[in-house]
Design an enzyme around this catalytic site. Structure first.
Site, PDB file in Angstrom:
ATOM      1  CE  LYS A  10      -6.337  31.779  -9.244  1.00 38.63           C
ATOM      2  NZ  LYS A  10      -6.898  30.687  -9.996  1.00 38.63           N
TER       3      LYS A  10
ATOM      4  CG  MET B 145     -11.266  38.228 -15.858  1.00 37.32           C
ATOM      5  SD  MET B 145     -10.530  36.593 -15.839  1.00 37.32           S
ATOM      6  CE  MET B 145     -11.854  35.580 -16.461  1.00 37.32           C
TER       7      MET B 145
ATOM      8  CG  ASP C  93      -9.503  32.208  -5.745  1.00 36.74           C
ATOM      9  OD1 ASP C  93      -8.428  31.650  -5.465  1.00 36.74           O
ATOM     10  OD2 ASP C  93     -10.268  31.832  -6.638  1.00 36.74           O
TER      11      ASP C  93
HETATM   12  C1  LIG Z   1     -11.195  34.833 -12.550  1.00 37.90           C
HETATM   13  S1  LIG Z   1     -12.780  35.463 -12.811  1.00 37.90           S
HETATM   14  C2  LIG Z   1     -13.688  34.589 -11.596  1.00 37.90           C
HETATM   15  C3  LIG Z   1     -15.145  34.557 -11.877  1.00 37.90           C
HETATM   16  C4  LIG Z   1     -15.912  33.857 -10.798  1.00 37.90           C
HETATM   17  N1  LIG Z   1     -15.603  32.456 -10.769  1.00 37.90           N
HETATM   18  C5  LIG Z   1     -17.422  34.039 -10.923  1.00 37.90           C
HETATM   19  O1  LIG Z   1     -18.138  33.054 -11.164  1.00 37.90           O
HETATM   20  O2  LIG Z   1     -17.874  35.160 -10.761  1.00 37.90           O
HETATM   21  C6  LIG Z   1     -12.663  37.062 -12.122  1.00 37.90           C
HETATM   22  C7  LIG Z   1     -13.519  38.069 -12.848  1.00 37.90           C
HETATM   23  O3  LIG Z   1     -14.861  37.964 -12.414  1.00 37.90           O
HETATM   24  C8  LIG Z   1     -15.463  39.229 -12.454  1.00 37.90           C
HETATM   25  N2  LIG Z   1     -15.900  39.600 -11.088  1.00 37.90           N
HETATM   26  C9  LIG Z   1     -15.694  38.913  -9.974  1.00 37.90           C
HETATM   27  N3  LIG Z   1     -16.273  39.538  -8.918  1.00 37.90           N
HETATM   28  C10 LIG Z   1     -16.849  40.636  -9.388  1.00 37.90           C
HETATM   29  C11 LIG Z   1     -17.598  41.697  -8.815  1.00 37.90           C
HETATM   30  N4  LIG Z   1     -17.898  41.738  -7.514  1.00 37.90           N
HETATM   31  N5  LIG Z   1     -18.044  42.677  -9.619  1.00 37.90           N
HETATM   32  C12 LIG Z   1     -17.808  42.660 -10.933  1.00 37.90           C
HETATM   33  N6  LIG Z   1     -17.095  41.687 -11.532  1.00 37.90           N
HETATM   34  C13 LIG Z   1     -16.625  40.686 -10.780  1.00 37.90           C
HETATM   35  C14 LIG Z   1     -14.432  40.199 -12.971  1.00 37.90           C
HETATM   36  O4  LIG Z   1     -14.537  40.262 -14.374  1.00 37.90           O
HETATM   37  C15 LIG Z   1     -13.164  39.503 -12.577  1.00 37.90           C
HETATM   38  O5  LIG Z   1     -12.067  39.940 -13.333  1.00 37.90           O
END
Ligand SMILES: C[S@@+](CC[C@H](N)C(=O)[O-])C[C@H]1O[C@@H](n2cnc3c(N)ncnc32)[C@H](O)[C@@H]1O
Length: 490
Positions: A269, A404, A247
């Protein structure tokens, strides 16, 4: 000096250890393991050595070293004392009788040296610096340790159980080698390593009969961003993947662990604004991978299809996902699709962004006096959803972690306030959590949307709402107070 590594059989062989302290004890543990016939010479011994004696694992002569203790019947003598003259006398006596000798920390008085050992019996890895730096050898051992699963020995057990069967079924050496390579890369190996030897044998037998497709899918959590936060099992999955589908939120540094011949598939994505990793994110992937991005947005259906096609073709597909595969990661959907096609699928958890962001900011998601529960929410579309229990979400004894949520933050704020959560509730947005560009914007439920708007967030971000968000501030005050006793911080 070059020392040739050999594995020595000491079962029943007479061995002498001079010294009774901790250094002697470390060597004795290995000699006991090797089932040697051991004598310890020392005026005093460590209580653990005494226990070994009581258990009949060795005998002790409570005396200082004397030259006659070394004789031609001995296989090995170890000097583990602090007295240089004793080691020198041991060495001379050992040479006289042609006995292998090791004087601890005196390389010049050794005909053999001990390696640093990684124990995954029956797999044993020995690391040596040829006596130049045992400390470095131990560090190297530590690095290798993390790469070898604890259950590696069970893989050897699996091979042992099927050896004759495979030899009979595949008389050709090259075919046998190819078979074992595919078994060691398959879910049979994963099952063995995890301790389910029965299932492992069954799968390996099916592969031998040509009844099963060795393809498999692993849904692997890559962690929140910092590549060091992946699990050991996740790392091993990357190392053994035939196809690596990753991803956008996966740190490209992790792709460097993959095999050279791996097929890299970028399935990044793009969703709402905060999902886009921009200038403050980690940018493009390290390699020139195969991309599924027809219009800038990858359709989940296309990802599923590719994943299934590759696995049906016998490949080990690693679906590497940011954070944890099962937290807002569509891992559940992919699991079902794989299952519908009868494919072997396993899940390797990852550290989810919300937890990592909180830890890196010093925010405990639960706290005995402030928050008894924590809720992971997605801001994506949630504000328009009808089945959201806003009154439940607004309870003041809980922490909310919103993924998100950047775009919908103003709407979420309004709904929470309307449902009764206090305006003064501490809240924070954490951008690029665990990465060098991590940024925290602290405020309250009332002020945060405006602050965030002004901050121009471009990296992925999570929002945390709850009393616990105040803990880092309280900790800082406490730190200042501790450094300036007598002064009360404002
Ligand atoms: C589709 S979701 C995936 C979440 C992922 N599966 C998890 O467990 O962290 C994507 C969202 O995760 C959050 N996110 C992912 N990586 C991040 C990071 N390094 N710092 C802050 N938020 C993060 C944000 O809100 C982002 O829009």
């Amino acid at each position: 000096m070059f020392y040739l590594p050999l594995f020595h059989r000491l079962q029943g062989a007479q061995c002498l250890v001079v010294g009774g302290g901790q250094t002697a004890l470390r060597k004795l543990r290995w000699l006991v393991r090797a089932e040697a016939q051991i004598t310890v010479i020392a005026p005093q011994v460590d209580p653990e050595i005494q226990r070994m004696r009581d258990a009949g694992q060795l005998r002790i002569e409570r005396t200082g070293f004397y030259a006659e203790a070394v004789h031609g019947q001995l296989r090995l003598v170890i000097s583990a004392t602090n007295a240089p003259e004793v080691s020198e006398a041991v060495f001379v006596a050992a040479l006289k009788h042609g006995v292998l000798v090791n004087c601890v920390d005196r390389t010049e008085l050794c005909t053999i040296i001990f390696p640093a050992i990684i124990d995954r019996l029956p797999i044993l890895v020995a690391v040596s610096s040829m006596g130049q730096s045992p400390t470095l050898a131990r560090s190297v051992r530590g690095w290798i340790e993390t790469r070898l699963p604890q259950g590696l020995g069970r893989l050897a057990e699996l091979a042992g159980r099927l050896r004759i069967q495979v030899k009979q079924g595949l008389p050709n050496v090259d075919e046998r080698k190819a078979y074992w390579d595919s078994v060691f890369d398959s879910s049979a190996a994963d099952k063995a390593i995890q301790g389910d030897l029965k299932a492992a044998v069954a799968l390996a037998e099916e592969m031998l009969d040509g009844q099963t497709n060795s393809g498999q899918i692993l849904l692997v959590g890559a962690g929140p961003g910092d590549p060091d936060l992946i699990t050991l099992r996740g790392l091993r999955a990357i190392q053994t993947a035939d196809v690596l589908m990753y991803d956008k939120l996966v740190n490209p540094a992790l792709l460097d662990y993959a095999r050279r011949d791996v097929e890299l598939v970028d399935v990044g994505k793009q969703g709402p604004r905060e999902e886009v990793v921009g200038a403050t994110g980690w940018g493009a992937a390290a390699s020139t991978p195969n991309k599924i991005r027809p219009t800038g947005t990858t359709m989940q259906a296309a990802i599923n299809q590719r994943m299934v096609d590759e696995a049906m073709g016998g490949k080990k597909v690693v679906r590497l996902k940011g954070g944890d595969p099962f937290i807002f990661g569509r891992g559940g959907e992919e699991l079902l699709v794989a299952a519908e096609h009868g494919l072997e699928v396993a899940v390797v958890p990852g550290i989810t962004a919300g937890m990592a962001a909180a830890s890196y900011a010093g925010i405990p998601l639960t706290h005995r006096h402030m928050s008894q529960s924590v809720r992971f929410l997605t801001g994506h579309r949630v504000v328009d959803a009808e089945n959201v229990e806003w009154a439940e979400w607004a309870r003041d004894d809980q922490t909310l972690v919103i993924y998100m949520g950047l775009v919908s933050l103003p709407k979420i704020q309004k709904r929470l306030l309307a449902a009764g959560r206090a305006e003064t509730t501490p809240a924070v947005l954490i951008e690029n959590a665990t990465l060098t560009g991590q940024r925290e914007i602290y405020g309250t439920l009332k002020t945060l949307p405006e602050q965030v708007e002004a901050a121009q967030i471009t990296g992925p971000s999570v929002i945390i709402v709850g009393e616990v968000v105040d803990v880092p501030k309280q900790a800082e005050k406490a730190r200042i107070a501790a450094k300036n006793p007598g002064q009360i911080p404002l």
